[in-house]
Write a protein that holds these residues in place. Structure first.
Motif, PDB file in Angstrom:
ATOM      1  N   ASN A  62      46.389  33.459  31.804  1.00 30.46           N
ATOM      2  CA  ASN A  62      45.908  34.279  32.910  1.00 30.46           C
ATOM      3  C   ASN A  62      45.412  35.609  32.369  1.00 30.46           C
ATOM      4  O   ASN A  62      46.014  36.184  31.459  1.00 30.46           O
ATOM      5  CB  ASN A  62      47.025  34.553  33.921  1.00 30.46           C
ATOM      6  CG  ASN A  62      47.287  33.395  34.851  1.00 30.46           C
ATOM      7  OD1 ASN A  62      46.865  33.392  35.994  1.00 30.46           O
ATOM      8  ND2 ASN A  62      48.007  32.380  34.347  1.00 30.46           N
ATOM      9  N   GLN A  63      44.317  36.087  32.921  1.00 31.56           N
ATOM     10  CA  GLN A  63      43.829  37.426  32.611  1.00 31.56           C
ATOM     11  C   GLN A  63      43.512  38.140  33.921  1.00 31.56           C
ATOM     12  O   GLN A  63      42.794  37.598  34.767  1.00 31.56           O
ATOM     13  CB  GLN A  63      42.582  37.384  31.709  1.00 31.56           C
ATOM     14  CG  GLN A  63      42.869  36.834  30.327  1.00 31.56           C
ATOM     15  CD  GLN A  63      41.694  36.961  29.374  1.00 31.56           C
ATOM     16  OE1 GLN A  63      40.625  37.461  29.730  1.00 31.56           O
ATOM     17  NE2 GLN A  63      41.893  36.497  28.156  1.00 31.56           N
ATOM     18  N   LEU A  64      44.074  39.338  34.095  1.00 31.30           N
ATOM     19  CA  LEU A  64      43.775  40.185  35.250  1.00 31.30           C
ATOM     20  C   LEU A  64      42.733  41.198  34.820  1.00 31.30           C
ATOM     21  O   LEU A  64      42.915  41.922  33.832  1.00 31.30           O
ATOM     22  CB  LEU A  64      45.039  40.884  35.745  1.00 31.30           C
ATOM     23  CG  LEU A  64      46.234  39.974  36.031  1.00 31.30           C
ATOM     24  CD1 LEU A  64      47.399  40.789  36.604  1.00 31.30           C
ATOM     25  CD2 LEU A  64      45.859  38.835  36.971  1.00 31.30           C
ATOM     26  N   LEU A  65      41.616  41.287  35.568  1.00 36.01           N
ATOM     27  CA  LEU A  65      40.451  42.021  35.091  1.00 36.01           C
ATOM     28  C   LEU A  65      40.079  43.228  35.936  1.00 36.01           C
ATOM     29  O   LEU A  65      39.361  44.103  35.460  1.00 36.01           O
ATOM     30  CB  LEU A  65      39.250  41.073  34.989  1.00 36.01           C
ATOM     31  CG  LEU A  65      39.474  39.821  34.141  1.00 36.01           C
ATOM     32  CD1 LEU A  65      38.195  39.009  34.034  1.00 36.01           C
ATOM     33  CD2 LEU A  65      39.995  40.174  32.756  1.00 36.01           C
ATOM     34  N   GLY A  66      40.519  43.302  37.186  1.00 37.06           N
ATOM     35  CA  GLY A  66      40.163  44.437  38.033  1.00 37.06           C
ATOM     36  C   GLY A  66      41.176  44.619  39.143  1.00 37.06           C
ATOM     37  O   GLY A  66      41.831  43.663  39.562  1.00 37.06           O
ATOM     38  N   ILE A  67      41.296  45.860  39.635  1.00 35.73           N
ATOM     39  CA  ILE A  67      42.192  46.163  40.744  1.00 35.73           C
ATOM     40  C   ILE A  67      41.560  47.265  41.576  1.00 35.73           C
ATOM     41  O   ILE A  67      41.042  48.249  41.048  1.00 35.73           O
ATOM     42  CB  ILE A  67      43.596  46.582  40.238  1.00 35.73           C
ATOM     43  CG1 ILE A  67      44.556  46.839  41.421  1.00 35.73           C
ATOM     44  CG2 ILE A  67      43.526  47.782  39.303  1.00 35.73           C
ATOM     45  CD1 ILE A  67      46.010  46.991  40.990  1.00 35.73           C
ATOM     46  N   ASN A  68      41.541  47.092  42.911  1.00 38.04           N
ATOM     47  CA  ASN A  68      40.979  48.142  43.761  1.00 38.04           C
ATOM     48  C   ASN A  68      42.090  49.011  44.334  1.00 38.04           C
ATOM     49  O   ASN A  68      43.274  48.842  44.021  1.00 38.04           O
ATOM     50  CB  ASN A  68      40.058  47.555  44.844  1.00 38.04           C
ATOM     51  CG  ASN A  68      40.801  46.780  45.922  1.00 38.04           C
ATOM     52  OD1 ASN A  68      42.031  46.811  46.013  1.00 38.04           O
ATOM     53  ND2 ASN A  68      40.046  46.090  46.763  1.00 38.04           N
ATOM     54  N   ASP A  69      41.720  49.971  45.175  1.00 41.47           N
ATOM     55  CA  ASP A  69      42.697  50.950  45.651  1.00 41.47           C
ATOM     56  C   ASP A  69      43.692  50.367  46.649  1.00 41.47           C
ATOM     57  O   ASP A  69      44.720  50.988  46.929  1.00 41.47           O
ATOM     58  CB  ASP A  69      41.977  52.154  46.267  1.00 41.47           C
ATOM     59  CG  ASP A  69      41.194  52.947  45.244  1.00 41.47           C
ATOM     60  OD1 ASP A  69      41.485  52.803  44.041  1.00 41.47           O
ATOM     61  OD2 ASP A  69      40.289  53.711  45.633  1.00 41.47           O
ATOM     62  N   SER A  70      43.409  49.178  47.188  1.00 41.08           N
ATOM     63  CA  SER A  70      44.356  48.501  48.066  1.00 41.08           C
ATOM     64  C   SER A  70      45.307  47.599  47.297  1.00 41.08           C
ATOM     65  O   SER A  70      46.166  46.948  47.898  1.00 41.08           O
ATOM     66  CB  SER A  70      43.603  47.669  49.113  1.00 41.08           C
ATOM     67  OG  SER A  70      42.790  48.495  49.920  1.00 41.08           O
ATOM     68  N   GLY A  71      45.131  47.531  45.988  1.00 40.50           N
ATOM     69  CA  GLY A  71      45.975  46.686  45.160  1.00 40.50           C
ATOM     70  C   GLY A  71      45.498  45.263  45.032  1.00 40.50           C
ATOM     71  O   GLY A  71      46.198  44.425  44.443  1.00 40.50           O
ATOM     72  N   LEU A  72      44.307  44.939  45.568  1.00 37.50           N
ATOM     73  CA  LEU A  72      43.745  43.600  45.402  1.00 37.50           C
ATOM     74  C   LEU A  72      43.320  43.434  43.943  1.00 37.50           C
ATOM     75  O   LEU A  72      42.613  44.287  43.394  1.00 37.50           O
ATOM     76  CB  LEU A  72      42.557  43.410  46.339  1.00 37.50           C
ATOM     77  CG  LEU A  72      41.909  42.022  46.354  1.00 37.50           C
ATOM     78  CD1 LEU A  72      42.882  40.973  46.885  1.00 37.50           C
ATOM     79  CD2 LEU A  72      40.626  42.037  47.189  1.00 37.50           C
ATOM     80  N   ILE A  73      43.738  42.336  43.312  1.00 39.58           N
ATOM     81  CA  ILE A  73      43.507  42.096  41.886  1.00 39.58           C
ATOM     82  C   ILE A  73      42.530  40.946  41.711  1.00 39.58           C
ATOM     83  O   ILE A  73      42.623  39.919  42.396  1.00 39.58           O
ATOM     84  CB  ILE A  73      44.837  41.784  41.170  1.00 39.58           C
ATOM     85  CG1 ILE A  73      45.737  43.020  41.160  1.00 39.58           C
ATOM     86  CG2 ILE A  73      44.600  41.290  39.745  1.00 39.58           C
ATOM     87  CD1 ILE A  73      47.128  42.765  40.589  1.00 39.58           C
ATOM     88  N   ALA A  74      41.597  41.104  40.775  1.00 41.89           N
ATOM     89  CA  ALA A  74      40.673  40.043  40.389  1.00 41.89           C
ATOM     90  C   ALA A  74      41.087  39.493  39.034  1.00 41.89           C
ATOM     91  O   ALA A  74      41.452  40.245  38.131  1.00 41.89           O
ATOM     92  CB  ALA A  74      39.243  40.580  40.318  1.00 41.89           C
ATOM     93  N   GLY A  75      41.040  38.174  38.886  1.00 40.20           N
ATOM     94  CA  GLY A  75      41.394  37.576  37.615  1.00 40.20           C
ATOM     95  C   GLY A  75      40.990  36.122  37.552  1.00 40.20           C
ATOM     96  O   GLY A  75      40.202  35.637  38.367  1.00 40.20           O
ATOM     97  N   TYR A  76      41.553  35.421  36.568  1.00 39.28           N
ATOM     98  CA  TYR A  76      41.276  33.992  36.439  1.00 39.28           C
ATOM     99  C   TYR A  76      42.355  33.350  35.592  1.00 39.28           C
ATOM    100  O   TYR A  76      43.100  34.022  34.870  1.00 39.28           O
ATOM    101  CB  TYR A  76      39.890  33.740  35.823  1.00 39.28           C
ATOM    102  CG  TYR A  76      39.780  34.040  34.346  1.00 39.28           C
ATOM    103  CD1 TYR A  76      39.853  33.015  33.398  1.00 39.28           C
ATOM    104  CD2 TYR A  76      39.598  35.333  33.882  1.00 39.28           C
ATOM    105  CE1 TYR A  76      39.753  33.280  32.046  1.00 39.28           C
ATOM    106  CE2 TYR A  76      39.490  35.607  32.534  1.00 39.28           C
ATOM    107  CZ  TYR A  76      39.570  34.577  31.614  1.00 39.28           C
ATOM    108  OH  TYR A  76      39.471  34.843  30.270  1.00 39.28           O
ATOM    109  N   PHE A  77      42.473  32.030  35.690  1.00 38.09           N
ATOM    110  CA  PHE A  77      43.343  31.257  34.814  1.00 38.09           C
ATOM    111  C   PHE A  77      42.500  30.235  34.080  1.00 38.09           C
ATOM    112  O   PHE A  77      41.372  29.936  34.459  1.00 38.09           O
ATOM    113  CB  PHE A  77      44.487  30.598  35.580  1.00 38.09           C
ATOM    114  CG  PHE A  77      44.071  29.542  36.577  1.00 38.09           C
ATOM    115  CD1 PHE A  77      43.774  28.248  36.168  1.00 38.09           C
ATOM    116  CD2 PHE A  77      44.001  29.830  37.936  1.00 38.09           C
ATOM    117  CE1 PHE A  77      43.400  27.271  37.082  1.00 38.09           C
ATOM    118  CE2 PHE A  77      43.630  28.854  38.863  1.00 38.09           C
ATOM    119  CZ  PHE A  77      43.329  27.573  38.433  1.00 38.09           C
ATOM    120  N   GLY A  78      43.048  29.678  33.007  1.00 35.44           N
ATOM    121  CA  GLY A  78      42.347  28.673  32.209  1.00 35.44           C
ATOM    122  C   GLY A  78      41.722  29.292  30.977  1.00 35.44           C
ATOM    123  O   GLY A  78      40.984  30.274  31.067  1.00 35.44           O
TER     124      GLY A  78
END
Length: 333
Positions: A62-78
């Protein structure tokens, strides 16, 4: 090890993103060079609490790549290996409940969600391939507030083969940044205005092989490039044209992947070369300079990829079992 490598490792390796202007500010040839910053680096890991965050669909990568001010996180697995494709997702707090939402370009085989803003816009890149040699065509995309996906490809006849085109960050003005690779395997940074559908090139004075990785609401751009000595260095290119180069003292390379509205820049740097090389996350601010930030479970393998205006960091590291784990670092009061 970096977030883009799983889809196109042979083109980018550890390198960095027709003269580009963002909004009304010229970026590139007219940029005013600022000082190369070499302030002593201090350890900042103790200033954060760390949380491992993995999508249990694939807890090995898993890699987490971005986070906004509401705490929503963008990422991916694989991992991107054959039969193990990248699959994008968004993760909403509270993180302990594991509220993951798939975010994959329609009809794609692989997708990475690399950035997001506070207006519901996500950006990233996708591929229709999952080749054993890890060399796959890819193109950028954006999606507005859960709506339709839109492909983004910088308009050029000088693409690499297979073509490489990625969006990596987006601000609240809906201006995204990324890069494409030409047929000489050189990267070129650009911005894309989602509202006007206009492209502009981003250049860094004195450097080549430019990757534009992140942009804040001031239109300041962070990324990395190759300097005249052939080394990878990070940069912060402000909207007024001021260029600040960011080289961690003693590091063999420095890459910037995120920036917030306080011009806090995050990324990673490498100590040593070859089998002795170690990777460490960093933060940099105009006031405090560099701080090393390592997850305690991945001290020599940490990358910081995103930062929000609260100073929360996301990234990833490799643990003792060889798994790549997503990481959230929350600043202490």
């Amino acid at each position: 090890m970096s977030w883009y490598r799983t889809l196109i490792p042979s083109q980018l390796a550890r390198s960095g993103r027709v003269a580009l202007a963002i909004a009304a500010s010229a970026l590139g040839a007219g940029a005013v060079a600022g000082p190369a910053l070499a302030a002593p680096i201090v350890g900042g890991s103790g200033n954060y609490t760390f949380q491992k965050i993995n999508n249990n669909t694939d807890p090995t990568f898993n890699q987490l790549l971005g986070i906004n001010d509401s705490g929503l996180i963008a990422g991916y697995f694989g991992s991107g290996q054959a039969g193990h494709p990248n699959q994008g997702y968004l993760l909403s707090p509270p993180y302990g409940k594991g509220i993951y939402r798939s975010e994959n370009f329609p009809g794609s085989v692989q997708t990475q969600v690399t950035g997001l803003n506070n207006r519901g816009v996500t950006v990233g890149f996708y591929s229709h391939q999952n080749n054993a040699n890890l060399v796959n065509e890819n193109a950028g995309f954006y999606r507005t507030d859960g709506g339709a996906f839109h492909a983004v490809k910088f308009p050029t006849s000088d693409n690499s083969a297979p073509p490489v085109n990625q969006l990596l960050g987006v601000n609240d003005r809906d201006i995204a940044v990324g890069f494409y690779t030409d047929n000489n395997a050189t990267n070129h940074g650009y911005s894309y205005n989602i509202r006007t559908q206009m492209f502009h090139s981003i250049t860094v004075s004195g450097d080549s092989n430019v990757t534009a990785a992140a942009i804040n609401d001031l239109n300041d751009v962070a990324g990395f490039a190759t300097n005249s000595a052939g080394n990878t260095e990070a940069f912060l290119l402000r909207s007024n044209g001021t260029l600040i180069t960011l080289d961690v003292p003693g590091a063999t390379s420095t890459q910037a992947f995120g920036v917030n509205n306080g011009d806090q820049v995050v990324g990673d740097y490498v100590d040593g070369t070859g089998s002795t090389a170690t990777m460490h996350g960093f933060t940099w601010t105009p006031r405090r300079g560099f701080e090393t930030v390592n997850d305690p479970d991945g001290t020599d393998t940490t990358t910081i990829n995103g930062v929000n205006d609260r100073g929360e960091l996301v990234g990833f590291y490799v643990d003792a079992a060889g798994n790549t784990d997503g990481m959230l670092a929350t600043p202490q009061p």
